[in-house]
Enzyme design. Structure first.
Site, PDB file in Angstrom:
ATOM      1  N   ILE A 156       0.840  -1.203   0.000  1.00 32.50           N
ATOM      2  CA  ILE A 156       0.000   0.000   0.000  1.00 32.50           C
ATOM      3  C   ILE A 156       0.874   1.252   0.000  1.00 32.50           C
ATOM      4  O   ILE A 156       0.640   2.206  -0.721  1.00 32.50           O
ATOM      5  CB  ILE A 156      -0.927   0.003   1.235  1.00 32.50           C
ATOM      6  N   GLU A 157       1.935   1.234   0.812  1.00 33.54           N
ATOM      7  CA  GLU A 157       2.691   2.476   0.986  1.00 33.54           C
ATOM      8  C   GLU A 157       3.516   2.888  -0.233  1.00 33.54           C
ATOM      9  O   GLU A 157       3.893   4.044  -0.351  1.00 33.54           O
ATOM     10  CB  GLU A 157       3.541   2.435   2.255  1.00 33.54           C
ATOM     11  N   CYS A 215      34.033   7.707  16.121  1.00 27.04           N
ATOM     12  CA  CYS A 215      32.984   8.474  16.777  1.00 27.04           C
ATOM     13  C   CYS A 215      32.846   8.067  18.245  1.00 27.04           C
ATOM     14  O   CYS A 215      33.687   8.449  19.056  1.00 27.04           O
ATOM     15  CB  CYS A 215      31.687   8.369  15.988  1.00 27.04           C
ATOM     16  N   HIS A 227      33.265  10.050  10.636  1.00 27.51           N
ATOM     17  CA  HIS A 227      33.020   8.693  10.108  1.00 27.51           C
ATOM     18  C   HIS A 227      33.756   8.509   8.781  1.00 27.51           C
ATOM     19  O   HIS A 227      33.171   8.729   7.714  1.00 27.51           O
ATOM     20  CB  HIS A 227      31.525   8.477   9.884  1.00 27.51           C
ATOM     21  N   GLU A 276      34.350   5.895   7.303  1.00 24.47           N
ATOM     22  CA  GLU A 276      33.758   4.793   6.532  1.00 24.47           C
ATOM     23  C   GLU A 276      32.767   5.276   5.476  1.00 24.47           C
ATOM     24  O   GLU A 276      32.524   4.583   4.492  1.00 24.47           O
ATOM     25  CB  GLU A 276      33.094   3.764   7.469  1.00 24.47           C
TER      26      GLU A 276
HETATM   27  N1  GLN Z   1      26.805   9.121  20.804  1.00 23.04           N
HETATM   28  C1  GLN Z   1      27.924   9.919  20.409  1.00 23.04           C
HETATM   29  C2  GLN Z   1      27.522  11.340  20.094  1.00 23.04           C
HETATM   30  O1  GLN Z   1      26.377  11.613  19.821  1.00 23.04           O
HETATM   31  C3  GLN Z   1      28.641   9.294  19.241  1.00 23.04           C
HETATM   32  C4  GLN Z   1      27.824   9.226  17.995  1.00 23.04           C
HETATM   33  C5  GLN Z   1      28.342   8.255  16.980  1.00 23.04           C
HETATM   34  O2  GLN Z   1      29.098   7.329  17.293  1.00 23.04           O
HETATM   35  N2  GLN Z   1      27.918   8.407  15.744  1.00 23.04           N
HETATM   36  O3  GLN Z   1      28.349  12.209  20.109  1.00 23.04           O
END
Ligand code: GLN
Length: 536
Positions: free
Chosen positions: A152-153, A384, A510, A512
């Protein structure tokens, strides 16, 4: 560059998880390798405005683009295959469409009309689909409609597709339907009926598929292809089989052998050129013929699901190929690591990556793991939350601030070495409010990071609310931890490393998200090189 932008839509039938994203990315790769500027867009039928508020258990990793959009993980595949950045315009959700329509309605932009799915929602979808065309960069735009035909969506998207095809004409808009041909082992037969039904369902919405890509565990013979063609109104050369392959990176070559790019270009009345996949195949060759293996422990709390750390796993594949080693990534649940078992859980690894994350669950295990690799000089890569926990660990065990913590975990700590960013303090809405997207960072010339990047100015993608607390900077730096990367405008510490350790790097960003087949991320490449040296 042709004058008219051409569109290819990819729909899915019979079952979810057939890999529309990989088929779209592989076709895009083949078209790009023939000189066509190609991009891919994903339409997600869910009501969340973006996947940023979704738990990774729902849809896997949330992928972040340079412009700070929190998007579906398929955009990660698009970038890794095409080596071209995507943006917010490449990911649309039903939530975003409705949000925009409702805000226009509140402003009175519909001039007293009744606002309806057709035409208002479908017009909004069509406008959003055409945003990429207005950038004037693309010859071909591939649009993947999430979900399965008949849901449906996804109906408003299929209706928008029907209208666009009518407006643009068949020569400018092509529909590929990805479907499943199940094998009944009792009957020893491949079955076409579910595909016939899903093509019919699509037709009930006024959309005729031009090409069928059939996921199957067994080869489709000619008579089966002809049967599918006859029942589904497609030419028999437009029945493309897609048998499971060892790696998603094989799919472009596989689709090339099956002629998917050829029939697609023919239908769009575009010239076919031999695709140039030389550098792609150099990567594949190295990836498939490793000269050794390294074993990496991935410490996180969403390890049950492969998709939660998708971009990290893919980055290891790219970096392994450069180093000509197979990278075995073994997930270790951070909640299961403690002081007593840390040695036994981690001693077989050549390197450890501590993953991004949120919240309290599993952080003490991450901290134990970091202490273990720091003191045992095992290569450490913290991303992070992984970087933030490295700062917590160092503060506790080297600076002897025993209650050091992130205020995300303990808001009352006396030593908030990681603290909420100043501009986050008044933020109450959760969606789209983190520090997101690309930010500049300057690296210290004498640092390990600088030697890895080969430049002191870098630019990386972020997704966080907490940061390194600069009040502790001088104490930490006096004790051999260096803030080797800093954002010049805000003074936010983006990279930390240790002086007396062979490879210990934590990054607030990040990396990655930026690793692709043709440009593997230098930090991952260097980390794997270090783990090769450390090999057990
Ligand atoms: N929780 C942490 C922050 O908000 C790290 C976030 C994360 O690893 N993407 O800063």
């Amino acid at each position: 560059m042709s004058s008219q932008t051409k569109y290819i839509f990819v729909t899915g039938g019979v079952s979810s998880s057939l890999g529309k994203g990989i088929i779209a990315a592989s076709l895009a790769k083949l078209l790009q390798a023939q000189g066509y500027n190609t991009t891919i867009q994903k339409l997600d039928p869910y009501i969340n405005v973006d996947p940023g508020t979704l738990n990774p258990y729902e849809h896997g990793e949330c992928y972040v683009t340079d412009d700070g959009a929190e998007t579906d993980l398929d955009l990660g595949h698009y970038e890794r295959f095409l080596n071209v950045p995507t943006s917010q315009a490449n990911n649309i959700t039903t939530g975003r469409i409705y949000q925009s329509v409702i805000s226009k309605e509140r402003k009175g932009e519909y001039l007293g009309k009744t606002v309806q799915v057709i035409p208002h929602i479908t017009d909004e979808i069509k406008e959003n689909i055409k945003v990429l065309e207005s950038e004037n960069k693309y010859d071909i735009i591939i649009t993947e409609i999430g979900g399965t035909v008949g849901d449906i969506e996804s109906l408003p998207y299929i209706e928008a597709l029907r209208q666009l095809r009518w407006e643009m004409g068949e020569e400018n808009l092509l529909v590929i339907h990805l479907t499943l041909i199940p094998y009944l082992s009792a009957a020893k037969e491949l079955k076409t009926k579910p595909t016939q039904h899903s093509v019919k369902t699509l037709m009930e919405s006024g959309v005729q598929a031009d090409i069928l890509v059939c996921r199957t565990e067994h080869e489709l013979n000619q008579s089966l292809r002809e049967k599918l063609a006859r029942f589904c109104n497609v030419n028999s050369d437009c029945v493309i089989q897609s048998v499971d392959v060892n790696t998603i990176y094989d799919v472009p070559n596989y689709m090339f052998r099956e002629g998917l790019d050829k029939v697609a270009l023919k239908k769009l009345n575009l010239k076919y050129n031999e695709p140039d996949l030389k550098s792609w195949n150099v990567f594949l060759d190295r990836y498939k013929n490793p000269k050794g293996t390294v074993k990496i422990g991935l410490i996180g709390k969403y390890i049950e699901l492969q998709d939660s750390y998708k971009s990290i796993l893919e980055s290891f594949i790219h970096a392994g190929a450069v180093n000509e080693v197979r990278v075995d990534v073994i997930p270790v649940h951070s909640e299961h690591i403690n002081q007593k078992n840390v040695e036994e859980k981690l001693n077989s690894f050549d390197g450890i990556l501590v993953a991004p994350g949120f919240g309290e669950r599993g952080v003490e295990g991450k901290i134990e793991a970091i202490k273990y690799v720091r003191t045992n000089k095992i290569p450490f890569f913290g991303i992070c939350y992984g970087m933030q926990m490295a700062v917590v660990e160092y503060s506790r065990n080297v600076l002897k601030l025993s209650d050091a913590n992130s205020t995300e975990v303990n808001p009352k700590t006396n030593n908030p070495v990681i603290d909420l960013m100043e501009d986050q303090k008044n933020v109450t809405n959760k969606g789209g409010t983190m520090r997101l997207g690309s930010w500049d960072c300057t690296l210290k010339k004498e640092s390990l990071c600088y030697s890895i990047y080969g430049s002191n100015k870098i630019n990386e993608r972020h997704r966080h609310r907490y940061e390194f607390n600069n009040k502790y900077l001088s104490d930490l730096e006096n004790n051999n931890l260096i803030a080797s990367g800093v954002n010049d405008e805000t003074n936010l510490v983006e990279v930390i490393e240790l002086k007396d350790h062979p490879w210990f790097i934590g990054v607030q960003y990040h990396p990655e998200y930026k690793s692709t087949v043709l440009s593997p991320h230098p930090l991952f490449v260097s980390f794997i090189k270090a783990t090769k040296k450390n090999k057990k």
